[in-house]
Design an enzyme around this catalytic site. Structure first.
Site, mmCIF file in Angstrom:
data_model
loop_
_atom_site.group_PDB
_atom_site.id
_atom_site.type_symbol
_atom_site.label_atom_id
_atom_site.label_comp_id
_atom_site.label_asym_id
_atom_site.label_seq_id
_atom_site.Cartn_x
_atom_site.Cartn_y
_atom_site.Cartn_z
ATOM 1 N N ASP A 18 0.860 -1.201 0.000
ATOM 2 C CA ASP A 18 0.000 0.000 0.000
ATOM 3 C C ASP A 18 0.889 1.242 0.000
ATOM 4 O O ASP A 18 0.895 1.997 0.969
ATOM 5 C CB ASP A 18 -0.937 -0.014 1.223
ATOM 6 C CG ASP A 18 -0.202 -0.073 2.561
ATOM 7 O OD1 ASP A 18 0.949 -0.561 2.597
ATOM 8 O OD2 ASP A 18 -0.762 0.385 3.583
ATOM 9 N N HIS A 257 9.867 -0.364 8.593
ATOM 10 C CA HIS A 257 8.968 -1.504 8.837
ATOM 11 C C HIS A 257 8.959 -2.457 7.625
ATOM 12 O O HIS A 257 9.289 -3.641 7.738
ATOM 13 C CB HIS A 257 7.524 -1.032 9.035
ATOM 14 C CG HIS A 257 7.296 -0.104 10.179
ATOM 15 N ND1 HIS A 257 7.271 -0.517 11.482
ATOM 16 C CD2 HIS A 257 7.042 1.226 10.197
ATOM 17 C CE1 HIS A 257 7.000 0.516 12.272
ATOM 18 N NE2 HIS A 257 6.860 1.592 11.519
HETATM 19 C C1 BDR Z 1 2.980 -0.433 8.717
HETATM 20 O O1 BDR Z 1 1.958 0.547 8.605
HETATM 21 C C2 BDR Z 1 2.156 1.341 7.458
HETATM 22 O O2 BDR Z 1 1.948 2.687 7.736
HETATM 23 C C3 BDR Z 1 3.558 1.060 6.980
HETATM 24 O O3 BDR Z 1 3.626 1.158 5.574
HETATM 25 C C4 BDR Z 1 3.836 -0.325 7.469
HETATM 26 O O4 BDR Z 1 3.432 -1.288 6.524
HETATM 27 C C5 BDR Z 1 3.730 -0.201 10.021
HETATM 28 O O5 BDR Z 1 2.863 -0.298 11.099
HETATM 29 CA CA CA Z 2 2.898 -0.688 4.207
#
Ligand code: BDR
Ligand code: CA
Length: 337
Positions: A18, A257
């Site tokens: 995303d 992340h």
């Molecule tokens: C996840 O949430 C999204 O905002 C980031 O892309 C990542 O996949 C981290 O909590």
């Molecule tokens: Ca993400």
């Protein structure tokens, strides 16, 4: 199974995402490695709407391909679910503050020439997942960097097809940590808790790369100072993300992340995992989206088909791995156009 030039079997990957600033960094890292051949990028609601996620991923795959010497990539991008399985939709005001209004910071603002979007398709993400799992079987790794809606839909349609898949690596959840979107929940799981519940209880080989490890994957923004046009684009990408981090945590370091999840798919040794049962609160109560991980002593080993939950990380090893891949892009250094 097909082989590559060195005679070793080809490993295929499907990334569901995303984009999203850290999704973008993950794909940039992944595409620069010969480890996987990327069959498909599927997109999903999350940091941005499903429509923007699809558009961003198509721009991004084209942009990354233009800056890579090899391999030449033309990875098709597919549109995915726009709502959670229970019909809910996230309020995206905080996502806009973290990832910028359209999800990719200022990477594709006016001053940068927009790449012609890469290959798209109208085939829905879940269908691509089913086809890929059937076609590639044990050569396929699925990496999810957003809410798990597409994968849950695919599992509902054809559960049997996924039993041969090598591994599913999920960025999401938190075992021993508070959440990041609520005190209980991590963002990706919170966006579609029911989908996450179905994936974690599927009995498939799933690795959960959650906040326990990703919160430690912090990169200093000065890594992106100087250099050529590619590095400048990454600088524009992370500006808002870093600003938000500074406001939230007092330091501009960015949390990788999604890159960590994709790195773990290539280098499982970067994390230590523990086999556990993982359940998810799919209610609409205060613990919505919480991953409940069975960490009580001696209970993990009794669970059938547990989830491998990442609890420790080789921070230095991962950061070196990440940066070494970004350096491969033309325009990372000053003298490269
Ligand atoms: C996840 O949430 C999204 O905002 C980031 O892309 C990542 O996949 C981290 O909590
Ligand atoms: Ca993400």
């Amino acid at each position: 199974m097909a082989g590559n030039e060195s005679g070793s079997p080809v490993r295929y990957a499907l990334v569901d995402c995303d984009p999203g600033v850290d999704d973008t960094l993950a794909l940039a890292m992944g595409f620069a490695s010969p480890f996987f051949r990327y069959d498909a990028v599927t997109t999903v609601h999350g940091n941005v709407s499903a429509r923007l996620a699809y558009r961003n991923a198509r721009r991004l795959t084209a942009f990354l391909r233009d800056h890579l010497e090899s391999p030449v990539l033309d990875v098709p991008v597919y549109p995915g679910a726009s709502l959670a399985l229970d019909g809910s939709r996230m309020n995206r005001s905080e996502s806009r503050a973290i990832h910028g209004p359209e999800g990719m910071g200022a990477m594709f603002d006016k001053k940068r020439r927009l790449p012609r979007p890469g290959r798209g398709s109208s085939k829905p993400a879940w269908e691509v997942m089913v086809e890929e799992a059937a076609r590639r079987g044990s050569a396929l790794t699925i990496i999810t960097l957003g809410p798990l809606t597409n994968l849950a839909l695919a599992l509902r349609r054809a559960p049997g097809v996924f039993t041969r898949v090598k591994r599913i690596v999920v960025m999401g959840g938190a075992a021993r940590m508070p959440g990041n979107v609520t005190p209980a929940a991590e963002f990706n799981i919170y966006c579609d808790p029911l989908a996450a519940k179905e994936v974690f209880s599927s009995g498939l080989p799933v690795t959960m790369v959650g906040l326990d490890v990703t919160r430690r994957a912090l990169l200093r923004v000065d890594e992106f100072e100087g250099g050529g046009p590619f590095r400048a684009a990454i600088r524009d990408l992370i500006k808002v993300y870093a600003r938000f981090a500074k406001k939230r945590r007092g330091a501009e370091d960015i949390t990788l992340h999604d890159p960590l999840a994709l790195a773990v798919a290539m280098r499982p040794d970067l994390v230590e995992t523990t086999p556990c049962r993982v359940d998810v609160d799919a209610s609409r109560g205060i613990a919505r989206g919480m991953t409940v991980v069975e960490l009580r002593e001696n209970r993990g080993s009794r669970v059938k088909n547990p989830v491998d939950v990442a609890l420790d990380l080789d921070v230095k090893g991962f950061l070196a791995f990440f940066i070494s891949h970004l350096r491969k892009y033309r325009g990372w250094d000053e003298d490269e156009k």
